[in-house]
Each structure stands twice: as structure tokens, then as C-alpha cells.
Design an enzyme around this catalytic site. Structure first.
Site, PDB file in Angstrom:
ATOM      1  N   TYR A 120       0.810  -1.213   0.000  1.00 31.63           N
ATOM      2  CA  TYR A 120       0.000   0.000   0.000  1.00 31.63           C
ATOM      3  C   TYR A 120       0.845   1.266   0.000  1.00 31.63           C
ATOM      4  O   TYR A 120       0.445   2.287  -0.546  1.00 31.63           O
ATOM      5  CB  TYR A 120      -0.978  -0.008   1.178  1.00 31.63           C
ATOM      6  CG  TYR A 120      -2.198  -0.858   0.880  1.00 31.63           C
ATOM      7  CD1 TYR A 120      -3.055  -0.494  -0.162  1.00 31.63           C
ATOM      8  CD2 TYR A 120      -2.478  -2.002   1.603  1.00 31.63           C
ATOM      9  CE1 TYR A 120      -4.159  -1.265  -0.460  1.00 31.63           C
ATOM     10  CE2 TYR A 120      -3.585  -2.781   1.305  1.00 31.63           C
ATOM     11  CZ  TYR A 120      -4.426  -2.400   0.281  1.00 31.63           C
ATOM     12  OH  TYR A 120      -5.510  -3.156  -0.028  1.00 31.63           O
ATOM     13  N   GLU A 216       2.661 -30.373  11.336  1.00 29.97           N
ATOM     14  CA  GLU A 216       2.355 -29.621  10.112  1.00 29.97           C
ATOM     15  C   GLU A 216       1.363 -28.494  10.347  1.00 29.97           C
ATOM     16  O   GLU A 216       1.605 -27.361   9.954  1.00 29.97           O
ATOM     17  CB  GLU A 216       1.839 -30.572   9.019  1.00 29.97           C
ATOM     18  CG  GLU A 216       1.646 -29.871   7.673  1.00 29.97           C
ATOM     19  CD  GLU A 216       1.362 -30.845   6.540  1.00 29.97           C
ATOM     20  OE1 GLU A 216       1.695 -32.023   6.683  1.00 29.97           O
ATOM     21  OE2 GLU A 216       0.805 -30.412   5.533  1.00 29.97           O
ATOM     22  N   ASP A 268       1.943 -34.814   7.396  1.00 26.66           N
ATOM     23  CA  ASP A 268       1.019 -35.729   6.733  1.00 26.66           C
ATOM     24  C   ASP A 268       1.823 -36.649   5.825  1.00 26.66           C
ATOM     25  O   ASP A 268       2.910 -36.294   5.367  1.00 26.66           O
ATOM     26  CB  ASP A 268       0.018 -34.948   5.870  1.00 26.66           C
ATOM     27  CG  ASP A 268      -1.035 -34.251   6.721  1.00 26.66           C
ATOM     28  OD1 ASP A 268      -1.153 -34.603   7.912  1.00 26.66           O
ATOM     29  OD2 ASP A 268      -1.716 -33.347   6.193  1.00 26.66           O
TER      30      ASP A 268
END
Lengths: 389, 657
Positions: A120, A216, A268
Site C-alpha cells: 500500500y 504440520e 502428513d
């Protein structure tokens, strides 16, 4: 403003790079000076009648090397020249200058901005047109990363932080910006790891932990927190919400090196899990220039392994079919130099392909809710042979 | 012409074509003459019905000659009088064509006044006056009151009229539809009297019927005025008298026209050049391409007694040595008597004629408009940004010399401009720009605009067969290009092969189509070069815009980081931007070539004019219509286009740089 040291000195190949011309080291010029140099070089180039340019080291697989000695990914020598008077690069060049000037401004005012804040700050309409300097933050973020490598400055040196992702809880007491925090007394929410975790901000005080367990995602982390796993096993629990942000990785690196804690990783059972583990261990391609201060080459992968389905007698309900993307990604991963040649990993990935399914850590709940904290993880932690390096 | 005689072999049992607006045929002669005339009995002639099958004898009783006039009265669509609007246009066309022919033949710069008056809803009077040589008294009735009477049929000479049908047919149409005779006033000189005739055509005998014949006073010195009243329709836009006059003015820059329309508006088309088209010579047929039958007919009719002399006298481009060669090839000698040539020998002679290399027909029988005159005509009539024209060398079809010319105008007010820098146009202009305009084909035969039967015309087929995509225009298969382009095609010939007597479309001979396509290709290539250059220029100027846009940003950003002389930095960036986009500065010279600072040679675009995007005709271009274009467009915008005249390029570029 303290500069982290790069353990392995990078070859100073960036001779054409605008500023200092040397990889950052002790006593290198201050970031503001490097930014000023960048501008001066551009002005001088124009003055000589040459098309102004900035050389930007390439952040891609083609320009990273896996250093077998240090065991992490290092950035190569290749850089890309960004010219102003090239139709395809003109806007990028202008954006690079713009972001650099905003960073310098922030440093001089001693303010720190988020990457969105920088976007910005730098965004405005170009005079006389309806065109914006930046349309989206996605356009701005890579420019900032370009600038980091081109200036050989860390993001925090440019007074920019990323959004915080990831949390910590466990047997550690530390000081953050002057506040002492006992990480054993953080309720269920834990401590949100900020993006800047340099010693100037965070100092470790007391550590009772024997290791760090990095999981994770938030959902798994919450299970471990609720079951007070850290208390039973005397450890520090962290998560990075998928691919861990710089702050989390830097913190893991610091805890490993300064507190001498082994880092265990529970992901995972899918190609993404493998890759996230490799990022923690060896560093990422995009931020290869920071691997030296982020990677934890001794980190161990404790699960979930493709062999665990049979070993723990999991039910069919945990299976998620592999899709073509998973297979593709798995193949890519096997070819990364930091995976290639590791027999155990090869077996693991082949096993997953043979299984034809992947598994999430949460899937352990199909046995019972706390199976993962009470049985699975303790068993894996004990069985060093089942770890992957 | 075969059409005129062919039906005589068939039984004459046509119904008279029903024309709702036309009075019944019986009424035709009522007002015109007190003379006792046998009433026309056509239409009901053979009411005698044979109850049984006809025998040769009964049929023979019905078999008789048909007058040409009678035939055309019934088949007026063959002459271009198929509907009311077309009838008016055809009449105007015939009158104007005759007037132009007459003036040119007499070496007079044509000045033609045309007026159309509306008498009632579908009744009009056409008045056409020229400043030509006038017509001697005795010939007036024949020229205007007889079909197939004229000076033009029996010769091979380039002229607008060919058969001697047109104006008489217009008069006949007027007579048929209104019963009013044609009125002609002609004066052959200042001191000569003006003769006023009122004529009707006796369709049965193809003979003029003089209704009035007297001397009158007229306010003009010399010329011919014809007045025809007819049932007609008046329209504007495509296929209108306006379009015809517009296009005629383009193809005849040496003529001045005034046109007063039925609502009283007066249109003036001033003369654009004082130069008359080169006077054309009558020629003999060229041996290449004539047919065997024609050769045999010529052998029969020749005044020469020996074949050698026959070949030399009755054909063009046959010298005595060439005649000898031809005779040798045919197995006869130049001394062979013409009357001993039998059909087999004639065939050999024909082959020999075709096999012998001959010089192309002389060009003085043709008067092309000329590339520069086409350019000035296009500049005057069409507001475009790019103009080019090309005149092919003369060549032959069926023994008739002909010459093809093509002009192409592109872009500008034709819409669909491909330039990207038209931002100052209003939204209206933008809209027009986005609509893909189809190409327009303007066709001329011997300077006469052809407005009907476009798709039957060889020119149109040639346009379709041209691969415009190669020249930067989009074109669907088997269609004319979808682009803001006007394609002018002119065929000049001693005998233009029309598909019908109404002279609306050029017959599709291979030789003709090939020439048209070659001429189009030449213009197309130039257009392609122009479009590519323009695209490149736009491309680079777009790049420069991008650089300029970012320069200030870069200057400000750098200024926030370091201390230096801001103005100097900006100047060096600006000059770098100029260098990086040098192509955008390229300007076109008068030939449409880039003017290059370093005198680099570029291919010349001949006969091409490029106008800035306002599409103004540049003042003083070619020295033509200098006055009126300066007056109408004066002070609008400075002109960048240069005359197509060959001034030295160096001088120009020196001035520009």
C-alpha cells in the site's frame, strides 16, 4: 539491525549487482547505504547513457545448489538483469525502485511494515494515467524478494515482516521484546511466533525441553496441546500452518543451534508433507539465500510414513486416493538433489506410490482421538530406525 | 449483338412484359402524331390458333423478321431498364456517356449539366446538356431515334459507348412509359442555328419518327441537350444517380459536372485537371486472340487481294516480314490470293497467327486514366489515409488491346483505422472504428462507372480471389476483405466485353482477370508495406509511452534514496527512451517511405499518397483541385502528406530533419 551471519560464505559472483558487490558479511555497509548505492548506480548508468539496470539473483530451482557439506540449499551465481528500457521489464524496474525507496523510508523512520503495508505504501496512480504502480499484492511480494536478494539484505533488515503463522508451546522460557514468557503457561492458544525472531527480539532464558516436535498444522498441534503432550514428553511443540514461514523456521534453527535441541517433524503422509519437511531441513528454493540461518539439517522425519498404515494396523478409512498431481509432485521431489540418493526416502516414496493413497495425521483419530499423542507418536519417537533423515 | 438476331429464329409469341406503371402499349402513339399509322398489333398477332399440330407451312407463315427496336422494347431489362430506379440511372448514364465521348472526340474539355426534375410521384424528366461539338441536323433523328446506329460499333476505338443502343433505348423507354417523345436541341457552333427535334422511335421499323423539327434560340454556344420524360424512381446512396456522378467525377477529372437533383439541390464537381485524356487512335484487331470465325469473316470481307497484304492491312502489328513468316508457317506465301484460301488453309493461317510472336498492340488506342489522375480522383472523392494506384501495361484479350488500372484507398474516414493513437476522437468515432467495414469495389469500364451486377463482374471476382491477408487485411474465404478499403478498378479497352447490353459487368476472360489481379497485387503490396510500417511505428510509440510514463516514478523513487541532480537524471532517461524507441519517430515521405535520418535506402512506394489521420486531401497535391481543397479544409490541421509527384527525396528529408 543485527545481521545474522551466513555460515557458508557465498561466492561473490554478483559483480554487476548495484550495491556493495559482496555477499553480506560482518562489517558490510548498512542496509540504508546499500539502498542508496542502488539508486546512485542507476543514476550513474543513465548519466553514462547506458540503459539502467539491476541484477537480481535468480530464485528458482535452476539457480540453487544443494551443498552436501552443509546439507542445505544454497543460492547459485545466476542473476537476471532487469533493464529499464526493455518493454517487458520497464514496469518491474520502476516497481523495484519504488519498493526500495519505501523500504529506505521505513528504515529511516524506524518503522516496520508488513508486506501488505509495503504494497500500500508503494501503490499509487501513475501521474497522468489510470494505471497503478501495483495492481495486487501478488505483484509486489516478488519485487520485495527480488530486492532482498539484489541488496543482499534480509527482510527484517528492510524493516518488513510477513504475517505471523505458526505457534509454539512447551518447556521454554524466553523474552520477547522485553516481556518474559513462560511457554508452559500459555493455555490452549500458545505463543504466536512472530516473523522476526532475531536475538534482538527474542532471547532464550530457561529450557527444560529435550527436543522440539514440529507438526504440520494447527489442528494437529491443538490435539497435542490438549493432551499436554509437551508436559509428558518434556518438549516444545511448534507448528507452521503448512509450509512454515520464515519466523518459525528461524526459530527452529535457533532452538536447534542455541539450545541444542533435536528437531522432530511430524507431517502428513503426502508429497507436500515430505516437501515441508525438506524446507525445514534444507531450506526452500525461493529463500535459498537464507538457508544458512533457517535450515535445520539435523531435523528428522518421524512420520507419517507410508509403512505406518500396516505397522499400526490403520483402517481403510484413513486412506485418501493419490491423484495425478500427487504422483507428479512425488516424482519431482525424488529428483531434488537433497532427496536423490537417499535410499530410505526412495523406499518411502515408492511405498506411497505403491499404496496408492496418502494419509493425514488427523486420520489417526479413526483409532481413537488421542491415539496420535498416546500411542503413535511415542512409539515413533522411541523407534529411531523408523525415522527418515 | 447476336442477341439481336437470335430470337428471329424462334416463334414470336411473347407476352408483352407487364409494367404496372406503364400505359398500355396501344396508347403509345396516341399523343404523338396525327399521321395515320398502322396500329401496332404485337401481342395479339397470332391469335389464329391452329387446332392441330402445326405444319411446316403454317409455321412458315408465322416466321418473319423481328426489328431490333421491337426486340429491345420487349426485353428492356437487357438494356438496363428493368425497374424504375434503374431506368433513371441508365438514362442518365447513357446521356452523360455520350456527352463525354462527344466532347473528348472533339477535343473539348467536357462541361456537363444534368438536371432531374420530378413531375409527379413516379414521373421524371432528365435533362442533360454538354458543350460538345453538337450534331449536324440530318444525323439527329438517326442518332437518337434508331437503335444500333452510331459511329462506335464499326471501329476498334476506346470510347464509352460501343453499340449505339444506349441513348435511343433511353428515349424509347421514355416513349413507352410516358408516350412523350425525346426532345433534342443541338447547336454546332456560335453562328449556327440550334435545331430542336422531338423524336419517337418506330419500334417496328427501328426508324426515327420526327414529331417536331424547328430552329430555336438557346443561350449556349455549342453542344447538345437531350430531354427525356419517363416513369422512374429516384433514390440516394448506393446505385443512385449521385453515386454515378460521384464516380464519374473520380474517373474523369478533366470534366466538370453540375447536377441539379429533384429537390432542387445543386451539386458541383469542378474540373480537376485541364488536361484532356490522350486522344485514342482507332486500331485494327491484333492477331492474338481473335477467333477462327472472325478470321474467316475478315478474309471474306477484306479489300486486299493477297494474303500478305491482307495480314498487313487488316491487322495491327503485322509487318511485311512478319506476314511472310506467318504465311510460311501456314504453308502458303504472301502472294497467295485471298480468294483461294479454303477453310483448311484458313485454319492453318489462324494457327500460324497465334504461334507467331508479335509486338503487343500499340498503346495509343488506349487512354488509361493514369495512376496520378486516379490518385487525385480518389483523394477528391474519398477521405482515407492511404492512397495508391497502379496502371498495368496494355495487353490483349481476343485480339482487343486492353489495360487495367487499380487504385486503393485505405483507412481514414473509411473507418476501422488500425492506428492506436486516435484517442482524441469522440466516442462516436470510436464506435465507427470498431465496426468492421467491408471493402468497397468501384468499377469502371472506359471511365464509365459500373453500378450493377457487381458479383458477376470480373473485377469483383478478382478482388475476391486476391489473398488480402497477405497485405494485412482480414478476409474470409470467398469474400471481399473486411477492411476500411476502397478498391477502384478501371478497364480501358477498344472493346470492353460486357456480360449484357446494359453494360453492367465485365465478362470474366482469363486474360482480363489475370491483369486485374496483377494490378491489385501491386497496390496490395504497397498497402501491406504501409500497414506494416504503421504498425511498427505504433508499436514503438506505444513503448515510448510506457517508458515516459514510468520515468517520473523512477526519478522520484531514486530521489528518495539518494542525492543527485534530478533534472539531469530525468533528461538522460528521456533521451534513453527516445533512443530505445527511435522507430516511432519515423515519418513517411511523399512516397510513403520512411524518411531516415541516415539516408538508408528503403524501397520506394510508387504512386502512393499518405495523408495524416484527419484524412484531408493535402492542398496542392498534384497541382489538382488546389483551390477548393484549400478553401474547404484550410486551417484545420497542418498536412503531413506530400504530393505523389517525384520530387527528390533528399530535398524532402533535408527539410524534415
Amino acid at each position: 539491525m543485527a545481521k545474522a551471519k551466513k555460515t557458508a560464505a557465498k561466492k561473490s559472483s554478483k559483480s554487476t549487482k548495484a550495491p556493495a558487490g559482496k555477499r553480506r558479511g560482518k562489517g558490510g555497509p548498512a542496509t540504508t547505504d546499500r539502498i542508496t548505492d542502488l539508486a546512485q548506480t542507476v543514476v550513474a548508468q543513465a548519466g553514462k547513457g547506458t540503459d539502467p539496470f539491476v541484477d537480481i539473483p535468480i530464485r528458482a530451482l535452476s539457480n540453487v545448489d544443494f551443498n552436501r557439506k552443509t546439507r542445505y540449499i544454497e543460492m547459485g551465481d545466476k542473476s537476471q538483469r532487469r533493464n529499464f528500457f526493455n518493454f517487458g521489464q520497464a514496469k518491474r524496474f520502476m516497481q523495484t525502485m519504488l519498493v526500495a525507496s519505501k523500504c529506505k523510508d521505513n528504515i529511516e523512520r524506524n518503522k516496520t511494515s508488513s508486506i501488505r503495508g509495503i504494497f500500500y505504501q508503494a501503490k499509487h496512480s501513475i501521474k497522468g494515467t489510470k494505471e497503478k504502480t501495483f495492481d495486487t499484492q501478488e505483484e509486489c511480494d516478488p519485487v520485495l524478494e527480488d530486492l532482498e536478494v539484489a541488496l543482499d539484505s534480509l527482510r527484517e533488515e528492510l524493516h518488513v515482516y510477513a504475517s505471523s503463522r505458526g505457534a509454539m508451546i512447551g518447556e521454554l522460557t524466553f523474552v520477547d521484546s522485553g516481556d518474559t514468557i513462560d511457554a508452559t503457561r500459555l493455555g490452549s492458544g500458545g505463543y504466536a511466533i512472530p516473523s522476526i525472531v532475531e536475538p534482538s527480539v527474542i532471547q532464550f532464558k530457561k529450557c527444560n525441553a529435550k527436543f522440539v516436535l514440529h507438526v504440520e498444522k494447527d489442528t494437529v498441534w491443538r490435539r497435542f496441546v490438549e493432551d499436554r503432550f509437551w508436559e509428558k514428553h518434556k518438549c516444545i511443540l511448534t507448528h507452521g500452518n503448512g509450509q512454515p514461514p520464515r519466523g518459525v523456521r528461524r526459530l527452529l534453527h535457533r532452538m536447534h543451534n542455541e539450545l541444542k535441541l533435536p528437531v522432530m517433524v511430524l507431517m502428513d503422509n503426502d508429497p507436500w508433507g515430505y516437501y515441508i519437511y525438506s524446507v525445514i531441513k534444507q531450506g526452500s528454493i525461493n529463500l535459498a539465500f537464507e538457508s544458512g540461518r533457517m535450515a535445520v539439517p539435523d531435523a528428522k522425519f518421524i512420520g507419517v510414513s507410508s509403512f505406518d498404515y500396516e505397522r499400526f494396523g490403520l483402517s481403510d478409512d484413513v486412506k485418501i486416493d493419490l491423484d495425478s498431481n500427487d504422483i507428479k509432485r512425488a516424482k519431482q521431489i525424488m529428483e531434488y538433489p537433497w532427496f536423490a540418493g537417499k535410499k530410505e526416502w526412495e523406499k518411502e516414496i515408492r511405498k506411497m506410490a505403491k499404496n496408492g493413497f496418502k494419509m493425514e495425521v488427523e486420520a489417526m483419530a479413526s483409532k481413537h482421538l488421542s491415539f496420535v499423542t498416546e500411542e503413535y507418536t511415542p512409539a515413533k519417537l522411541k523407534d529411531k530406525k523408523s525415522w527418515l533423515d | 449483338m447476336d442477341d439481336a438476331t437470335a430470337p428471329s429464329a424462334t416463334q414470336a409469341t411473347f407476352e408483352f412484359p407487364a409494367e404496372p406503371a406503364a400505359p398500355a402499349p396501344e396508347n403509345i402513339r396516341m399523343p404523338q402524331s396525327a399521321k395515320a399509322r398502322s396500329k401496332p398489333t404485337q401481342g395479339k398477332k397470332k391469335a389464329a390458333k391452329a387446332s392441330g399440330p402445326a405444319s411446316a407451312e403454317t409455321m412458315a407463315a408465322q416466321q418473319r423478321e423481328i426489328s431490333v427496336a421491337e426486340f429491345f422494347a420487349r426485353n428492356r431489362h437487357l438494356l438496363g431498364f428493368d425497374n424504375k430506379r434503374k431506368a433513371l440511372l441508365t438514362s442518365v448514364k447513357e446521356a452523360v456517356d455520350n456527352a463525354l465521348d462527344a466532347c473528348e472526340e472533339a477535343g473539348v474539355l467536357p462541361e456537363i449539366h444534368l438536371e432531374i426534375r420530378q413531375l409527379s410521384e413516379d414521373r421524371f424528366r432528365m435533362i442533360c446538356r454538354d458543350n460538345g461539338p453538337g450534331i449536324v441536323k440530318q444525323q439527329i433523328p438517326n442518332i437518337f431515334g434508331k437503335l444500333l446506329y452510331g459511329s462506335k460499333f464499326h471501329r476498334l476505338k476506346m470510347s464509352r459507348g460501343q453499340q449505339g443502343i444506349g441513348i435511343s433505348a433511353a428515349g424509347m423507354y421514355g416513349l413507352l412509359t410516358t408516350g412523350k417523345p425525346v426532345s433534342i436541341v443541338s447547336k454546332t457552333g456560335a453562328k449556327k442555328p440550334a435545331h430542336h427535334y422531338k423524336l419517337a422511335i418506330d419500334t417496328k421499323k427501328n426508324k426515327p419518327d420526327i414529331i417536331e423539327d424547328r430552329e430555336v434560340e438557346v443561350p449556349w454556344e455549342r453542344g447538345t441537350e437531350i430531354e427525356i420524360e419517363m416513369v422512374a424512381g429516384f433514390n440516394r446512396g448506393r446505385q443512385s444517380v449521385f453515386e454515378y456522378i460521384d464516380q464519374t467525377a473520380i474517373a474523369n477529372p478533366h470534366a466538370a459536372f453540375t447536377f441539379k437533383g429533384p429537390t432542387g439541390e445543386l451539386m458541383e464537381y469542378p474540373r480537376a485537371t485541364e488536361e484532356l485524356p490522350r486522344e485514342t487512335r482507332e486500331i485494327k484487331p491484333h492477331p492474338h486472340g481473335i477467333e477462327l470465325g472472325v478470321l474467316m469473316k475478315m478474309l471474306k470481307e477484306t479489300r486486299a487481294t493477297q494474303v500478305g497484304a491482307f495480314l498487313q492491312q487488316d491487322f495491327s502489328r503485322v509487318s511485311s516480314s512478319v506476314a511472310g513468316q506467318i504465311c510460311q508457317k501456314a504453308g502458303i506465301t504472301a502472294r497467295t490470293w485471298v480468294n483461294t484460301v479454303d477453310p483448311q488453309t484458313a485454319e492453318k493461317l489462324y494457327q500460324a497467327l497465334q504461334d507467331t510472336r508479335l509486338r503487343a498492340p500499340s498503346t495509343d488506342c488506349l487512354a488509361p486514366i493514369g495512376a496520378e489522375a486516379i490518385l487525385s480522383g480518389l483523394l477528391k472523392g474519398i477521405k482515407a489515409e492511404f492512397y495508391t494506384a497502379s496502371t498495368r501495361p496494355p495487353t490483349v484479350y481476343r485480339g482487343n488491346p486492353f489495360q487495367i488500372e487499380v487504385g486503393v484507398a485505405f483507412g481514414g474516414d473509411l473507418g476501422g483505422s488500425s492506428s492506436s493513437d486516435d484517442d482524441d476522437n469522440g466516442s462516436v468515432g470510436k464506435k465507427a472504428k470498431d465496426e468492421p467495414a467491408a471493402a468497397r469495389v468501384i468499377r469502371f469500364a472506359n471511365r464509365v462507372p459500373l453500378l450493377y451486377q457487381q458479383s458477376a463482374c470480373s473485377t469483383y471476382k478478382s478482388v475476391i480471389e486476391t489473398k488480402w491477408n497477405n497485405y494485412g487485411l482480414s478476409q474470409a474465404r470467398g469474400a471481399i476483405p473486411q477492411a476500411p478499403v476502397v478498391i477502384l478498378i478501371h478497364m480501358a479497352s477498344v472493346w470492353v466485353p460486357f456480360t449484357s447490353e446494359s453494360k453492367e459487368a465485365i465478362a470474366d476472360y482469363d486474360e482480363i482477370r489475370k491483369e486485374i489481379k496483377l494490378a491489385i497485387a501491386e497496390c496490395g503490396r504497397r498497402l501491406g508495406i504501409y500497414l506494416r510500417r504503421k504498425k511498427r511505428r505504433a508499436h514503438f510509440s506505444q513503448r515510448r509511452d510506457v517508458f515516459h510514463k514510468y520515468i517520473d516514478e523512477v526519478v522520484e523513487a531514486c530521489r528518495a534514496m539518494a542525492t543527485f541532480n534530478k533534472d539531469e537524471f530525468r533528461r538522460s532517461l528521456v533521451s534513453l527512451a527516445e533512443q530505445a524507441t527511435a522507430h516511432a519517430d519515423i515519418e513517411f515521405d511523399e512516397h510513403g517511405n520512411m524518411i531516415q535520418p541516415k539516408e538508408q535506402a528503403e524501397r520506394t512506394l510508387e504512386h502512393t499518397v499518405i495523408v495524416d489521420r484527419e484524412g484531408e486531401p493535402p492542398a496542392g497535391q498534384l497541382g489538382l483541385f488546389a483551390t477548393e481543397s484549400a478553401d474547404t479544409n484550410g486551417g484545420r490541421k497542418k498536412k503531413r502528406a506530400k504530393a505523389a509527384k517525384g520530387k527528390t527525396k533528399k530535398a524532402k528529408s533535408a527539410r524534415k530533419r
